[in-house]
Scaffold this motif. Structure first.
Motif, PDB file in Angstrom:
ATOM      1  N   ARG A 178     -19.606 -47.375   5.266  1.00 42.05           N
ATOM      2  CA  ARG A 178     -18.292 -47.904   5.680  1.00 42.05           C
ATOM      3  C   ARG A 178     -18.465 -48.926   6.803  1.00 42.05           C
ATOM      4  N   ALA A 179     -19.382 -48.651   7.746  1.00 44.48           N
ATOM      5  CA  ALA A 179     -19.635 -49.612   8.831  1.00 44.48           C
ATOM      6  C   ALA A 179     -20.160 -50.913   8.227  1.00 44.48           C
ATOM      7  N   ALA A 180     -21.021 -50.786   7.222  1.00 42.67           N
ATOM      8  CA  ALA A 180     -21.537 -51.989   6.546  1.00 42.67           C
ATOM      9  C   ALA A 180     -20.372 -52.766   5.928  1.00 42.67           C
ATOM     10  N   ALA A 181     -19.395 -52.028   5.384  1.00 41.21           N
ATOM     11  CA  ALA A 181     -18.223 -52.682   4.768  1.00 41.21           C
ATOM     12  C   ALA A 181     -17.412 -53.442   5.817  1.00 41.21           C
ATOM     13  N   THR A 198     -23.362 -48.941  15.764  1.00 45.31           N
ATOM     14  CA  THR A 198     -23.979 -47.784  16.419  1.00 45.31           C
ATOM     15  C   THR A 198     -23.092 -46.562  16.199  1.00 45.31           C
ATOM     16  N   PHE A 199     -23.737 -45.406  16.092  1.00 44.38           N
ATOM     17  CA  PHE A 199     -23.046 -44.166  15.734  1.00 44.38           C
ATOM     18  C   PHE A 199     -23.210 -43.152  16.858  1.00 44.38           C
ATOM     19  N   HIS A 200     -22.088 -42.601  17.315  1.00 43.50           N
ATOM     20  CA  HIS A 200     -22.138 -41.647  18.426  1.00 43.50           C
ATOM     21  C   HIS A 200     -21.465 -40.347  17.997  1.00 43.50           C
ATOM     22  N   GLU A 241     -16.838 -53.275  19.728  1.00 43.60           N
ATOM     23  CA  GLU A 241     -15.548 -52.916  19.125  1.00 43.60           C
ATOM     24  C   GLU A 241     -15.608 -51.509  18.517  1.00 43.60           C
ATOM     25  N   ASN A 242     -14.622 -50.670  18.880  1.00 44.72           N
ATOM     26  CA  ASN A 242     -14.543 -49.326  18.319  1.00 44.72           C
ATOM     27  C   ASN A 242     -13.835 -49.411  16.951  1.00 44.72           C
TER      28      ASN A 242
END
Ligand code: C5P
Length: 229
Positions: free
Chosen positions: A46-49, A75-77, A91-92
């Motif tokens: 989804r982040a790639a999208a 980045t993933f937290h 950006e969140n």
């Protein structure tokens, strides 16, 4: 015992299945219960999208998608029981990540082998001691083929559409059951019939249909299988 490692690698429980089968909730509960790290690989796609959307990439072109992915870094937290917080640059994008529009783009770029390869290292970097719960479509078949336990978690399309509608409503996103069922159906077909890393239950996976099971029973079944693995 389930906590033994493969060579020097920390143990992995791979949980694959279609969207809305309850993988996210089950994976989170397992991670908390066992004290393991959590990989929500759908969030990586989804982040790639979102990156493609931000970069105005042509999502029918593999090279356009790849060059977009090279431009931005996600980045993933971990947020404990609150899922994962995702940042792209500063950006969140955590809320945007869960929209159907982004799911749709994710599923379209996920058919591309070069995109899947580009996202492999990122996913494997989550494998850290004391262990990992990996949630996705190809966790047991491609990303962690040596996982100590592979689970295929599914549920009927109707059950999954109902669960998704509830989740979206909680986030203030309105939708209709018919459009949701149609979207889930179309995405299932694309995920299961694609040439690279299709969503299939492998022979060595524990098959769990969660249509009529509550979360506790699913988690219990998986923990006991892991202890015996
Ligand atoms: O699980 P989630 O609905 O967040 O995944 C969004 C899309 O990302 C899926 O429909 C699928 O096309 C893709 N995906 C994938 N492989 C994974 C995880 C997700 O292809 N391991």
């Amino acid at each position: 015992m389930g906590t033994e490692t493969t060579g020097n690698l920390p143990p992995v429980i791979a949980i694959d299945g279609p969207s809305g089968a309850g993988k996210g909730t089950v994976a989170q509960r397992l991670a908390t219960q066992l004290g393991f790290h959590l990989l929500d690989s759908g969030a990586v796609y989804r982040a790639a999208a979102i990156i493609c959307k931000k970069a105005n990439a042509d999502i029918s072109s593999e090279s356009s998608v790849l060059s977009a992915l090279a431009t931005f870094q996600a980045t993933f937290h971990a947020r404990g029981t609150d899922g994962v917080l995702v940042m792209i640059g500063d950006e969140n994008v955590t809320n945007e990540l869960r929209t159907e529009e982004i799911a749709e783009i994710a599923s379209q770029v996920a058919v591309m082998q070069s995109v899947r390869t580009a996202l492999l290292d990122e996913q494997r970097s989550f494998r850290q001691l004391p262990g990992l719960i990996a949630d996705g479509r190809d966790m047991g078949s491609v990303v962690f083929p040596d996982a100590q336990l592979k689970v295929f978690l599914t549920a009927s399309v109707e059950t999954r559409a109902l669960r998704r509608a509830k989740q979206l409503k909680e986030k203030g996103i309105e939708t209709t059951m018919s459009s949701l069922t149609a979207e889930i159906d179309a995405r299932d077909k694309r995920d299961s019939s694609r040439q690279h890393a299709p969503l299939v239950a492998s022979d060595d996976a524990l098959y769990v249909d969660s249509s009529s099971l509550d979360i506790d029973s699913v988690v219990e079944r998986i923990v006991s299988a892991f202890e015996q693995a």
